[in-house]
Write a protein that holds these residues in place. Structure first.
Motif, PDB file in Angstrom:
ATOM      1  N   GLU A  37     -41.590   6.970   7.698  1.00  0.00           N
ATOM      2  CA  GLU A  37     -40.972   8.265   7.399  1.00  0.00           C
ATOM      3  C   GLU A  37     -39.669   8.133   6.619  1.00  0.00           C
ATOM      4  OE1 GLU A  37     -40.589  12.364   7.266  1.00  0.00           O
ATOM      5  OE2 GLU A  37     -42.296  11.295   8.107  1.00  0.00           O
ATOM      6  N   ILE A  38     -38.845   7.150   6.982  1.00  0.00           N
ATOM      7  CA  ILE A  38     -37.557   7.032   6.296  1.00  0.00           C
ATOM      8  C   ILE A  38     -37.505   5.858   5.326  1.00  0.00           C
ATOM      9  CG2 ILE A  38     -36.290   8.267   8.070  1.00  0.00           C
ATOM     10  CD1 ILE A  38     -35.310   5.671   9.181  1.00  0.00           C
ATOM     11  N   GLY A  39     -38.638   5.212   5.134  1.00  0.00           N
ATOM     12  CA  GLY A  39     -38.734   4.184   4.109  1.00  0.00           C
ATOM     13  C   GLY A  39     -37.976   2.905   4.420  1.00  0.00           C
ATOM     14  N   LEU A  40     -37.913   2.516   5.688  1.00  0.00           N
ATOM     15  CA  LEU A  40     -37.260   1.256   6.047  1.00  0.00           C
ATOM     16  C   LEU A  40     -38.194   0.091   5.790  1.00  0.00           C
ATOM     17  CD1 LEU A  40     -35.505   2.075   9.432  1.00  0.00           C
ATOM     18  CD2 LEU A  40     -34.412   1.670   7.233  1.00  0.00           C
ATOM     19  N   VAL A  41     -37.621  -0.990   5.270  1.00  0.00           N
ATOM     20  CA  VAL A  41     -38.377  -2.219   5.045  1.00  0.00           C
ATOM     21  C   VAL A  41     -37.530  -3.399   5.496  1.00  0.00           C
ATOM     22  CG1 VAL A  41     -39.733  -1.301   3.117  1.00  0.00           C
ATOM     23  CG2 VAL A  41     -37.563  -2.427   2.657  1.00  0.00           C
ATOM     24  N   ILE A  42     -38.158  -4.545   5.656  1.00  0.00           N
ATOM     25  CA  ILE A  42     -37.443  -5.757   6.044  1.00  0.00           C
ATOM     26  C   ILE A  42     -36.337  -6.019   5.031  1.00  0.00           C
ATOM     27  CG2 ILE A  42     -37.624  -8.274   6.304  1.00  0.00           C
ATOM     28  CD1 ILE A  42     -40.466  -7.779   7.369  1.00  0.00           C
ATOM     29  N   GLY A  43     -35.141  -6.273   5.528  1.00  0.00           N
ATOM     30  CA  GLY A  43     -33.996  -6.548   4.676  1.00  0.00           C
ATOM     31  C   GLY A  43     -33.035  -5.378   4.561  1.00  0.00           C
ATOM     32  N   ASP A  44     -33.470  -4.161   4.971  1.00  0.00           N
ATOM     33  CA  ASP A  44     -32.559  -3.020   4.955  1.00  0.00           C
ATOM     34  C   ASP A  44     -31.437  -3.258   5.952  1.00  0.00           C
ATOM     35  OD1 ASP A  44     -33.932  -1.552   3.057  1.00  0.00           O
ATOM     36  OD2 ASP A  44     -35.017  -0.346   4.519  1.00  0.00           O
ATOM     37  N   THR A  45     -30.282  -2.691   5.655  1.00  0.00           N
ATOM     38  CA  THR A  45     -29.137  -2.773   6.559  1.00  0.00           C
ATOM     39  C   THR A  45     -28.970  -1.428   7.239  1.00  0.00           C
ATOM     40  OG1 THR A  45     -28.049  -4.384   5.137  1.00  0.00           O
ATOM     41  CG2 THR A  45     -26.653  -3.200   6.694  1.00  0.00           C
ATOM     42  N   LEU A  46     -28.778  -1.456   8.552  1.00  0.00           N
ATOM     43  CA  LEU A  46     -28.585  -0.237   9.323  1.00  0.00           C
ATOM     44  C   LEU A  46     -27.197  -0.228   9.948  1.00  0.00           C
ATOM     45  CD1 LEU A  46     -31.969  -0.134  11.275  1.00  0.00           C
ATOM     46  CD2 LEU A  46     -31.395   1.063   9.165  1.00  0.00           C
ATOM     47  N   THR A  47     -26.589   0.948  10.011  1.00  0.00           N
ATOM     48  CA  THR A  47     -25.352   1.143  10.741  1.00  0.00           C
ATOM     49  C   THR A  47     -25.724   1.733  12.097  1.00  0.00           C
ATOM     50  OG1 THR A  47     -24.115   1.571   8.726  1.00  0.00           O
ATOM     51  CG2 THR A  47     -23.141   2.371  10.762  1.00  0.00           C
ATOM     52  N   VAL A  48     -25.093   1.223  13.165  1.00  0.00           N
ATOM     53  CA  VAL A  48     -25.363   1.705  14.512  1.00  0.00           C
ATOM     54  C   VAL A  48     -24.121   2.408  15.031  1.00  0.00           C
ATOM     55  CG1 VAL A  48     -26.009   1.054  16.862  1.00  0.00           C
ATOM     56  CG2 VAL A  48     -26.912  -0.249  14.914  1.00  0.00           C
ATOM     57  N   GLU A  49     -24.293   3.656  15.468  1.00  0.00           N
ATOM     58  CA  GLU A  49     -23.185   4.414  16.043  1.00  0.00           C
ATOM     59  C   GLU A  49     -23.559   4.878  17.445  1.00  0.00           C
ATOM     60  OE1 GLU A  49     -21.246   7.384  13.426  1.00  0.00           O
ATOM     61  OE2 GLU A  49     -22.818   6.809  12.005  1.00  0.00           O
ATOM     62  N   ARG A  50     -22.659   4.624  18.393  1.00  0.00           N
ATOM     63  CA  ARG A  50     -22.889   5.097  19.764  1.00  0.00           C
ATOM     64  C   ARG A  50     -22.404   6.544  19.841  1.00  0.00           C
ATOM     65  NH1 ARG A  50     -23.670   2.710  24.785  1.00  0.00           N
ATOM     66  NH2 ARG A  50     -23.391   0.681  23.826  1.00  0.00           N
ATOM     67  N   GLN A  51     -23.237   7.402  20.397  1.00  0.00           N
ATOM     68  CA  GLN A  51     -22.918   8.817  20.540  1.00  0.00           C
ATOM     69  C   GLN A  51     -22.289   9.070  21.906  1.00  0.00           C
ATOM     70  OE1 GLN A  51     -23.284  10.810  17.827  1.00  0.00           O
ATOM     71  NE2 GLN A  51     -23.883   8.866  16.894  1.00  0.00           N
ATOM     72  N   PRO A  52     -21.563  10.192  22.060  1.00  0.00           N
ATOM     73  CA  PRO A  52     -20.912  10.494  23.344  1.00  0.00           C
ATOM     74  C   PRO A  52     -21.881  10.529  24.530  1.00  0.00           C
ATOM     75  CG  PRO A  52     -20.078  11.953  21.633  1.00  0.00           C
ATOM     76  CD  PRO A  52     -21.211  11.171  21.028  1.00  0.00           C
TER      77      PRO A  52
END
Length: 70
Positions: A37-52
């Protein structure tokens, strides 16, 4: 939760898994329909944010790295 294709702010719920290597790292299994759906492939970089509420938000931040294979 299965999102409705084409809607904004889609959400997937997954259970993080302990990496079991003593580091405290977690593995976040991403379902195939999310990757597609969002077009992720091996090698993509993701940012992780913790929500309240304790949940995590993953955001794609870059294009995949090109790897030369012999």
């Amino acid at each position: 939760m299965n999102p409705v294709p084409g809607t904004e702010n889609q959400r997937w719920t997954v259970t993080c898994q302990d990496a079991a290597d003593g580091t405290g790292d977690m593995i976040v299994p991403l379902p195939d329909d999310l990757l597609s759906e969002i077009g992720l492939v091996i090698g993509d970089t993701l940012t992780v944010e913790r929500q309240p509420d304790g949940s995590l938000t993953l955001t794609k931040t870059s294009q995949p790295l090109k790897v030369n294979q012999p």
